[in-house]
Motif scaffolding. Structure first.
Motif, PDB file in Angstrom:
ATOM      1  N   GLY A 216      21.574  27.609  38.154  1.00  0.00           N
ATOM      2  CA  GLY A 216      21.649  28.365  36.914  1.00  0.00           C
ATOM      3  C   GLY A 216      22.961  29.074  36.706  1.00  0.00           C
ATOM      4  O   GLY A 216      24.025  28.571  37.064  1.00  0.00           O
ATOM      5  N   ALA A 217      22.870  30.286  36.140  1.00  0.00           N
ATOM      6  CA  ALA A 217      24.063  31.025  35.732  1.00  0.00           C
ATOM      7  C   ALA A 217      24.716  31.738  36.914  1.00  0.00           C
ATOM      8  O   ALA A 217      24.056  32.105  37.897  1.00  0.00           O
ATOM      9  CB  ALA A 217      23.698  32.042  34.653  1.00  0.00           C
ATOM     10  N   TRP A 218      26.016  31.949  36.781  1.00  0.00           N
ATOM     11  CA  TRP A 218      26.819  32.641  37.797  1.00  0.00           C
ATOM     12  C   TRP A 218      26.790  34.136  37.487  1.00  0.00           C
ATOM     13  O   TRP A 218      27.763  34.730  37.057  1.00  0.00           O
ATOM     14  CB  TRP A 218      28.235  32.080  37.757  1.00  0.00           C
ATOM     15  CG  TRP A 218      29.096  32.387  38.927  1.00  0.00           C
ATOM     16  CD1 TRP A 218      28.754  33.013  40.090  1.00  0.00           C
ATOM     17  CD2 TRP A 218      30.486  32.074  39.050  1.00  0.00           C
ATOM     18  NE1 TRP A 218      29.827  33.109  40.931  1.00  0.00           N
ATOM     19  CE2 TRP A 218      30.918  32.539  40.324  1.00  0.00           C
ATOM     20  CE3 TRP A 218      31.419  31.445  38.213  1.00  0.00           C
ATOM     21  CZ2 TRP A 218      32.229  32.391  40.752  1.00  0.00           C
ATOM     22  CZ3 TRP A 218      32.714  31.302  38.645  1.00  0.00           C
ATOM     23  CH2 TRP A 218      33.121  31.769  39.908  1.00  0.00           C
ATOM     24  N   PHE A 225      26.532  41.393  37.130  1.00  0.00           N
ATOM     25  CA  PHE A 225      27.933  41.078  36.870  1.00  0.00           C
ATOM     26  C   PHE A 225      28.083  39.618  36.469  1.00  0.00           C
ATOM     27  O   PHE A 225      27.541  38.726  37.120  1.00  0.00           O
ATOM     28  CB  PHE A 225      28.771  41.373  38.116  1.00  0.00           C
ATOM     29  CG  PHE A 225      30.247  41.160  37.918  1.00  0.00           C
ATOM     30  CD1 PHE A 225      31.038  42.158  37.364  1.00  0.00           C
ATOM     31  CD2 PHE A 225      30.850  39.958  38.277  1.00  0.00           C
ATOM     32  CE1 PHE A 225      32.401  41.968  37.176  1.00  0.00           C
ATOM     33  CE2 PHE A 225      32.210  39.767  38.099  1.00  0.00           C
ATOM     34  CZ  PHE A 225      32.988  40.769  37.544  1.00  0.00           C
ATOM     35  N   ASP A 226      28.827  39.375  35.400  1.00  0.00           N
ATOM     36  CA  ASP A 226      29.001  38.027  34.859  1.00  0.00           C
ATOM     37  C   ASP A 226      30.257  37.398  35.471  1.00  0.00           C
ATOM     38  O   ASP A 226      31.364  37.555  34.958  1.00  0.00           O
ATOM     39  CB  ASP A 226      29.109  38.082  33.334  1.00  0.00           C
ATOM     40  CG  ASP A 226      29.008  36.713  32.690  1.00  0.00           C
ATOM     41  OD1 ASP A 226      29.341  35.716  33.358  1.00  0.00           O
ATOM     42  OD2 ASP A 226      28.604  36.637  31.512  1.00  0.00           O
ATOM     43  N   ALA A 231      35.713  34.976  35.413  1.00  0.00           N
ATOM     44  CA  ALA A 231      36.564  33.916  35.959  1.00  0.00           C
ATOM     45  C   ALA A 231      37.572  33.417  34.932  1.00  0.00           C
ATOM     46  O   ALA A 231      38.656  32.944  35.293  1.00  0.00           O
ATOM     47  CB  ALA A 231      35.701  32.759  36.453  1.00  0.00           C
ATOM     48  N   LYS A 232      37.232  33.531  33.658  1.00  0.00           N
ATOM     49  CA  LYS A 232      38.107  33.036  32.598  1.00  0.00           C
ATOM     50  C   LYS A 232      39.414  33.827  32.516  1.00  0.00           C
ATOM     51  O   LYS A 232      40.430  33.303  32.051  1.00  0.00           O
ATOM     52  CB  LYS A 232      37.380  33.085  31.257  1.00  0.00           C
ATOM     53  CG  LYS A 232      36.161  32.165  31.192  1.00  0.00           C
ATOM     54  CD  LYS A 232      35.418  32.311  29.871  1.00  0.00           C
ATOM     55  CE  LYS A 232      34.182  31.426  29.843  1.00  0.00           C
ATOM     56  NZ  LYS A 232      33.417  31.583  28.578  1.00  0.00           N
ATOM     57  N   SER A 233      39.398  35.078  32.961  1.00  0.00           N
ATOM     58  CA  SER A 233      40.601  35.909  32.899  1.00  0.00           C
ATOM     59  C   SER A 233      41.167  36.218  34.285  1.00  0.00           C
ATOM     60  O   SER A 233      42.084  37.029  34.416  1.00  0.00           O
ATOM     61  CB  SER A 233      40.295  37.230  32.169  1.00  0.00           C
ATOM     62  OG  SER A 233      39.253  37.938  32.812  1.00  0.00           O
ATOM     63  N   CYS A 234      40.617  35.571  35.318  1.00  0.00           N
ATOM     64  CA  CYS A 234      41.078  35.821  36.684  1.00  0.00           C
ATOM     65  C   CYS A 234      42.493  35.290  36.872  1.00  0.00           C
ATOM     66  O   CYS A 234      42.818  34.172  36.451  1.00  0.00           O
ATOM     67  CB  CYS A 234      40.136  35.154  37.679  1.00  0.00           C
ATOM     68  SG  CYS A 234      40.577  35.402  39.416  1.00  0.00           S
ATOM     69  N   GLN A 235      43.343  36.073  37.508  1.00  0.00           N
ATOM     70  CA  GLN A 235      44.700  35.644  37.851  1.00  0.00           C
ATOM     71  C   GLN A 235      44.666  34.987  39.235  1.00  0.00           C
ATOM     72  O   GLN A 235      44.974  35.598  40.240  1.00  0.00           O
ATOM     73  CB  GLN A 235      45.642  36.849  37.830  1.00  0.00           C
ATOM     74  CG  GLN A 235      45.750  37.543  36.487  1.00  0.00           C
ATOM     75  CD  GLN A 235      46.299  36.603  35.415  1.00  0.00           C
ATOM     76  OE1 GLN A 235      47.346  35.982  35.594  1.00  0.00           O
ATOM     77  NE2 GLN A 235      45.596  36.514  34.297  1.00  0.00           N
TER      78      GLN A 235
END
Length: 310
Positions: A216-218, A225-226, A231-235
């Protein structure tokens, strides 16, 4: 003319025990025997589910950690709480959650390593299987920690298992998703060693949480915590994912690619360990780390890559 065998450099192995909650974490240090020859960025390695740090090393000098140390790189291998030589061992009263690794154990050990290596301001990270997922989750969750990680390497790591096959239905759907939770409920933890399903046992909490994440979802179980959104903005640091051609379920190459895409790392380095790709073996989930051929195959390239990042 007979060629003399190459002498393998001497390495030293030391066990450290770091206080944690009501016990201690075992951290195996494997380094060149000559202290002076180890000024390089250290490496932290993390095992997966139903496993422990021995997947990376042996007392006799085999495995990725020993190979790296023989080439001058200091390595630290963590046994997560309750596994390996960490104490106490899992029991009905010791039930660590996977977010204990993400939010507490990895940050604690990372800072311990940096304190031990004052010349280094970063640490390379490497995870096998679910260990790669936990490491990626920690980087997603803590930007200040991510800034101190030199690279992320994942061996057979997948966040979801979407592949469909008879073997997947047997191993994941039936045994992992149904039988293991039933046995864990009775005993308080999943005794994977007794059932000869893994190197080490698994806590009931981490078992159930990993089942949720794989299917399922992370999303964090303790505070919601999503991870997927973050992860989309992780450097991200430089990353390299390895997948085995003979790993149809636990680290299926397509599922490894899916994790890379979910993390926004589609352009990261990726190696399919297959004869068709020029490798010595169609590697499976464990032997990508344990096969003697790995020291002549993909270990040298990884070692050289890590050295170029120093």
């Amino acid at each position: 003319m007979t060629q003399m065998p190459t002498k393998i450099p001497e390495i030293k192995q030391v066990s450290h025990f770091i206080p944690f909650e009501n016990g201690q974490l075992h951290l195996r240090e494997i380094r060149p025997d000559d202290e002076i020859s180890a000024p390089l960025t250290p490496v932290l390695l993390l095992h997966g589910a139903m496993s422990n740090g021995k997947v990376f090393y042996s007392q006799s000098g085999k495995g990725l950690a020993c190979y790296l140390a023989q080439h001058g790189i200091p390595v630290y291998v963590l046994d997560t709480f309750g596994r390996g030589l960490s104490e106490p061992s899992l029991n009905a009263d010791i039930n660590p959650e996977q977010e204990s690794v993400i939010c507490q154990q990895l940050p604690l050990i990372h800072e311990w390593i940096l304190h031990r290596h004052p010349q280094a301001n970063k640490v390379h990270w490497g995870g096998h299987s679910w260990g790669g997922v936990l490491m990626a989750s920690s980087l997603v969750r803590f930007p200040e920690l991510t800034a101190k990680v030199a690279s992320l390497v994942c061996f057979g790591s997948k966040r979801t298992i979407k592949t469909q096959s008879f073997k997947k239905r047997l191993m994941v759907d039936l045994i992992w998703n149904r039988l293991a939770p039933t046995l864990a409920k009775r005993q308080g933890y999943f005794d994977a060693r007794q059932w000869r399903m893994g190197m080490d046992n698994e806590s009931r909490a981490s078992l159930l949480e990993s089942i949720d994440w794989v299917g399922g979802a992370w999303i964090g179980h303790q505070d919601g915590f999503d991870y997927a959104h973050a992860a989309k903005s992780c450097q991200w640091p430089p990353a390299w994912f390895f997948a085995g051609a003979n790993d149809p379920v636990l680290g299926n190459p397509k599922d490894v690619r899916d994790m890379m895409a979910e993390c926004g790392l589609s352009a990261a380095k990726y190696s399919l360990l297959a004869k068709a790709s020029g490798h010595l073996l169609d590697y499976g989930h464990a032997d990508m780390l344990t096969s003697p051929l790995a020291t002549m195959d993909h270990f040298p390239g990884l070692k050289d890559w890590w050295l170029t990042l120093d």
